[in-house]
Design a protein around this motif. Structure first.
Motif, PDB file in Angstrom:
ATOM      1  N   ALA A 219      31.384  33.880  36.266  1.00 58.76           N
ATOM      2  CA  ALA A 219      32.257  32.998  37.060  1.00 58.76           C
ATOM      3  C   ALA A 219      33.705  33.143  36.625  1.00 58.76           C
ATOM      4  CB  ALA A 219      31.796  31.549  36.911  1.00 58.76           C
ATOM      5  N   LEU A 220      33.921  33.274  35.329  1.00 58.03           N
ATOM      6  CA  LEU A 220      35.300  33.462  34.855  1.00 58.03           C
ATOM      7  C   LEU A 220      35.849  34.808  35.326  1.00 58.03           C
ATOM      8  CD1 LEU A 220      36.834  32.473  31.511  1.00 58.03           C
ATOM      9  CD2 LEU A 220      37.147  34.811  32.318  1.00 58.03           C
ATOM     10  N   ALA A 221      35.035  35.853  35.232  1.00 56.55           N
ATOM     11  CA  ALA A 221      35.503  37.180  35.637  1.00 56.55           C
ATOM     12  C   ALA A 221      35.816  37.232  37.134  1.00 56.55           C
ATOM     13  CB  ALA A 221      34.451  38.219  35.278  1.00 56.55           C
ATOM     14  N   ARG A 222      35.005  36.545  37.937  1.00 54.04           N
ATOM     15  CA  ARG A 222      35.187  36.627  39.385  1.00 54.04           C
ATOM     16  C   ARG A 222      36.222  35.638  39.911  1.00 54.04           C
ATOM     17  NH1 ARG A 222      28.894  37.106  41.589  1.00 54.04           N
ATOM     18  NH2 ARG A 222      28.664  39.361  41.270  1.00 54.04           N
ATOM     19  N   HIS A 223      36.255  34.429  39.321  1.00 52.29           N
ATOM     20  CA  HIS A 223      37.054  33.364  39.912  1.00 52.29           C
ATOM     21  C   HIS A 223      38.087  32.763  38.956  1.00 52.29           C
ATOM     22  CE1 HIS A 223      34.058  33.671  43.035  1.00 52.29           C
ATOM     23  NE2 HIS A 223      33.088  33.297  42.207  1.00 52.29           N
ATOM     24  N   ALA A 224      38.191  33.323  37.744  1.00 52.45           N
ATOM     25  CA  ALA A 224      39.125  32.810  36.732  1.00 52.45           C
ATOM     26  C   ALA A 224      38.850  31.342  36.409  1.00 52.45           C
ATOM     27  CB  ALA A 224      40.574  33.002  37.189  1.00 52.45           C
TER      28      ALA A 224
END
Length: 251
Positions: A219-224
């Motif tokens: 989720a962090l990689a895709r949506h920061a």
């Protein structure tokens, strides 16, 4: 001594049998002094492709020098680990220290290519027993050090944002995932991993929380969005004693 079954027996005529034949030819041609050899990795699991390399462990006489070689034979790339019996047992011990057990898995989950005196099969059984026993537990100070490190990394993640540069956020998140996996697998006394084996070992150790950690990282990689990862890491910390800031002393 009863004769060993041929390593191709039961493998059929597909890629698995081709891998075994290629590995056996390589050992015979390159290491005539070998007292034994096994084929591990994806080839031993029947999951290789024609482009996969061959993971081979070669047992040398007791005076043999422990080393790793990467070579090509009959147009197949191979990674070869060479060791004496004592050297291999040292590698088994090192696997327990690093908690990744690479040597143990390669040897335990292998196909025997050559075993002149039965030592290979004895070592395979030792590796299987060590894997089943799991790694040694972390000491109290080691757990505290890992908790303090993970707490500090969470603070770093809170201080970063997409506005300060997505690369910083991703770099911290990658480190957090590795350290959380180390602490969670150690808590469950299961083996840790690196690279593609990190998510596999993490989910094997704790299918529910391990999946949440991986989903949070994604989720962090895709949506920061750091929230799912932060929440999952905090659950790991609570499970192992809670966040640790004040009062920690490195020993």
């Amino acid at each position: 001594m009863n004769p060993q079954p041929h390593p191709c027996q039961g493998l059929g005529s597909g890629q698995a049998a081709a891998d075994v034949r290629a590995a056996a030819r390589l050992v015979a041609a390159r290491y005539p002094e070998a007292t034994g050899a096994v084929l591990g990795g994806s080839a031993a699991r029947g999951q290789s492709t024609p482009s996969s390399d061959l993971d081979i462990t070669v047992l040398l006489p007791d005076h043999g020098m422990r080393r790793r070689e990467v070579l090509r034979h009959d147009d197949r790339l191979a990674e070869v680990f060479l060791s004496s019996r004592s050297g291999l047992r040292t590698a088994f011990t090192e696997s327990r220290t690093t908690r990744r057990a690479t040597a143990l898995f390669l040897f335990a989950d292998s196909l025997v290519l050559h075993d002149a005196d039965g030592h290979v099969e004895a070592l395979r059984q030792e590796a299987k027993a060590l894997l089943a026993a799991g790694p040694d537990p972390l000491t109290g100070p080691e757990v505290d050090a890992q908790r303090a490190l993970l707490t500090d990394l969470l603070d770093d993640l809170t201080d970063t944002s997409p506005h300060s540069g997505p690369h910083e956020q991703l770099a911290v998140a990658d480190r957090i995932l590795r350290e959380a996996a180390h602490l969670l697998t150690a808590h469950h006394r299961t083996w840790n991993g690196a690279g593609k084996w990190l998510p596999r070992r993490l989910k094997a150790a704790d299918p529910h929380l391990g999946q949440h950690l991986l989903d949070g990282h994604l989720a962090l990689a895709r949506h920061a969005d750091p929230t799912p990862l932060t929440t999952s890491v905090m659950r790991v910390l609570i499970l192992t004693g809670g966040p640790l800031r004040e009062g920690h002393v490195d020993r």
